[in-house]
Design an enzyme around this catalytic site. Structure first.
Site, short mmCIF file in Angstrom:
data_model
loop_
_atom_site.label_atom_id
_atom_site.label_comp_id
_atom_site.label_asym_id
_atom_site.label_seq_id
_atom_site.Cartn_x
_atom_site.Cartn_y
_atom_site.Cartn_z
N SER A 16 31.00 -63.86 77.13
CA SER A 16 29.98 -63.34 76.21
C SER A 16 30.30 -63.76 74.77
CB SER A 16 29.86 -61.81 76.32
OG SER A 16 31.02 -61.17 75.89
N ASN A 17 31.57 -63.93 74.45
CA ASN A 17 31.89 -64.43 73.10
C ASN A 17 31.51 -65.90 72.97
OD1 ASN A 17 33.30 -62.40 71.25
ND2 ASN A 17 34.22 -62.00 73.26
N ARG A 93 45.58 -66.52 79.44
CA ARG A 93 46.88 -67.10 79.77
C ARG A 93 47.76 -67.06 78.54
NH1 ARG A 93 48.11 -70.52 84.12
NH2 ARG A 93 49.69 -71.42 82.75
N ILE A 94 49.05 -66.85 78.79
CA ILE A 94 50.02 -66.97 77.69
C ILE A 94 50.27 -68.47 77.49
CG2 ILE A 94 52.43 -66.52 77.07
CD1 ILE A 94 52.12 -63.83 78.51
N LEU A 95 50.34 -68.89 76.24
CA LEU A 95 50.47 -70.32 75.93
C LEU A 95 51.91 -70.64 75.53
CD1 LEU A 95 47.18 -70.42 73.88
CD2 LEU A 95 47.53 -71.41 76.15
N ASN A 109 41.88 -66.98 68.09
CA ASN A 109 41.74 -66.11 69.26
C ASN A 109 41.03 -64.83 68.83
OD1 ASN A 109 42.26 -65.09 71.92
ND2 ASN A 109 43.96 -63.88 71.09
N HIS A 111 41.05 -60.80 69.91
CA HIS A 111 41.83 -59.84 70.70
C HIS A 111 41.21 -58.46 70.53
CE1 HIS A 111 45.23 -58.15 72.78
NE2 HIS A 111 45.26 -57.21 71.86
N SER A 138 40.07 -58.03 66.64
CA SER A 138 40.65 -58.87 65.58
C SER A 138 40.49 -60.34 65.95
CB SER A 138 42.16 -58.60 65.45
OG SER A 138 42.45 -57.23 65.32
N GLU A 145 54.10 -66.47 68.86
CA GLU A 145 54.27 -65.07 69.27
C GLU A 145 52.91 -64.49 69.69
OE1 GLU A 145 55.99 -60.95 67.41
OE2 GLU A 145 56.28 -62.80 66.27
N ASP A 147 49.61 -62.68 70.23
CA ASP A 147 48.72 -61.80 69.46
C ASP A 147 49.31 -61.40 68.09
OD1 ASP A 147 46.95 -61.81 71.62
OD2 ASP A 147 47.87 -60.05 72.53
N GLN A 175 30.82 -55.77 68.52
CA GLN A 175 31.39 -56.20 67.24
C GLN A 175 31.97 -57.61 67.35
OE1 GLN A 175 31.05 -54.51 64.39
NE2 GLN A 175 29.81 -53.17 65.66
N GLU A 176 32.58 -57.90 68.49
CA GLU A 176 33.17 -59.24 68.67
C GLU A 176 32.11 -60.31 68.49
OE1 GLU A 176 35.25 -59.09 72.49
OE2 GLU A 176 37.09 -58.64 71.37
C1 GAR Z 1 37.02 -60.09 74.89
O1 GAR Z 1 36.87 -58.71 74.71
C2 GAR Z 1 38.26 -60.59 74.18
O2 GAR Z 1 38.57 -59.85 73.05
C3 GAR Z 1 39.31 -60.39 75.25
O3 GAR Z 1 38.68 -60.74 76.44
C4 GAR Z 1 37.30 -60.42 76.35
C5 GAR Z 1 36.53 -61.61 76.84
O4 GAR Z 1 35.17 -61.30 76.97
N1 GAR Z 1 40.46 -61.20 75.00
C6 GAR Z 1 41.69 -60.82 75.30
O5 GAR Z 1 41.96 -59.78 75.82
C7 GAR Z 1 42.76 -61.83 74.92
N2 GAR Z 1 44.02 -61.18 74.79
P1 GAR Z 1 34.11 -62.43 77.17
O6 GAR Z 1 34.61 -63.32 78.32
O7 GAR Z 1 32.86 -61.72 77.55
O8 GAR Z 1 33.97 -63.20 75.90
#
Ligand code: GAR
Length: 214
Positions: A16-17, A93-95, A109, A111, A138, A145, A147, A175-176
């Site tokens: 969705s983002n 995934r952790i990078l 990113n 979060h 955020s 490191e 997030d 909000q994202e």
């Molecule tokens: C979002 O809420 C994003 O903040 C989170 O995954 C979701 C993805 O939603 N990301 C993390 O947790 C990364 N640590 P989306 O696939 O609908 O964009």
């Protein structure tokens, strides 16, 4: 106005983002999503990309593959698109340090928490369990490191007594979808950069809770 910024979006799920950024590109973000890469073949975000006629790739982890090896394959896939910006949009995934180092200052990113609170997983439930009154999301530059990179922009939402994690996640998502395209736009216009592990907008240092207008 700088040339349109070539953006590659990395996803693992719903996307969705990604959709908010694609919609923003139609709305003049000065950015073009040139590729969408998923580590999951069934990520719904891939279908969204197809609808928008964006090239997609899947880089699926092989059994027993070391993180560094996976990241080398991921970087090779990213390089096909010659991006100016890499956007992690729910890429779960952790990078590896080498991978992050390669894209330092060019990778952002989102979060789902008010960093530095609640790095890692299950952020919505953790905020509810802690009886926080506010939660949020955020956007930050990615550093090795997890997030912990410099925050560019945050958005806050209230937590109500009756909330469960699902409802709270929806509120955060809304909000994202507003803040992520805006940050992509800032970067695309050359207004946003990371120097010595700090984020700057129009040359001014961004504070620890992200950009806050006077
Ligand atoms: C979002 O809420 C994003 O903040 C989170 O995954 C979701 C993805 O939603 N990301 C993390 O947790 C990364 N640590 P989306 O696939 O609908 O964009």
């Amino acid at each position: 106005m700088p040339a349109s910024c070539r953006v590659v979006v990395l996803i693992s799920g719903n996307g969705s983002n990604l959709q908010a950024i694609l919609d923003g590109c139609d709305d003049n973000l000065n950015a073009e999503v040139v590729g969408v890469i998923s580590n999951k073949p069934d990520a719904y975000g891939l279908i969204r990309a197809h609808y928008s006629e964006i090239d997609t790739s899947c880089v699926i982890a092989r059994k027993g593959e070391a993180r560094e090896e996976y990241d080398i394959r991921l970087a090779a896939c990213i390089e096909k698109y010659q991006p100016d910006l890499i956007v992690l949009a729910g890429f779960m995934r952790i990078l590896s340090d080498d991978f992050v180092g390669r894209y330092l200052g060019k990778m952002i990113n989102i979060h789902p928490s008010l960093l530095p609170k609640y790095t890692g997983l299950n952020t919505h439930q953790r905020a509810i369990d802690a009886k926080d009154k506010a939660h949020g999301t955020s956007v930050h530059f990615v550093i090795p490191e997890l997030d912990a990179g410099p925050v560019v922009l945050q958005a806050k939402v209230p937590i109500y007594a009756e909330d469960d994690a699902e409802i709270l996640a929806e509120r955060v998502h809304e909000q994202e979808h507003a803040i992520y395209p805006l940050v992509v736009k800032w970067f695309s216009l050359g207004r946003l950069e990371m120097k010595q592990n700090q984020a700057y907008l129009d040359g001014a240092l961004i504070g620890p809770n992200g950009y806050a207008p006077d």
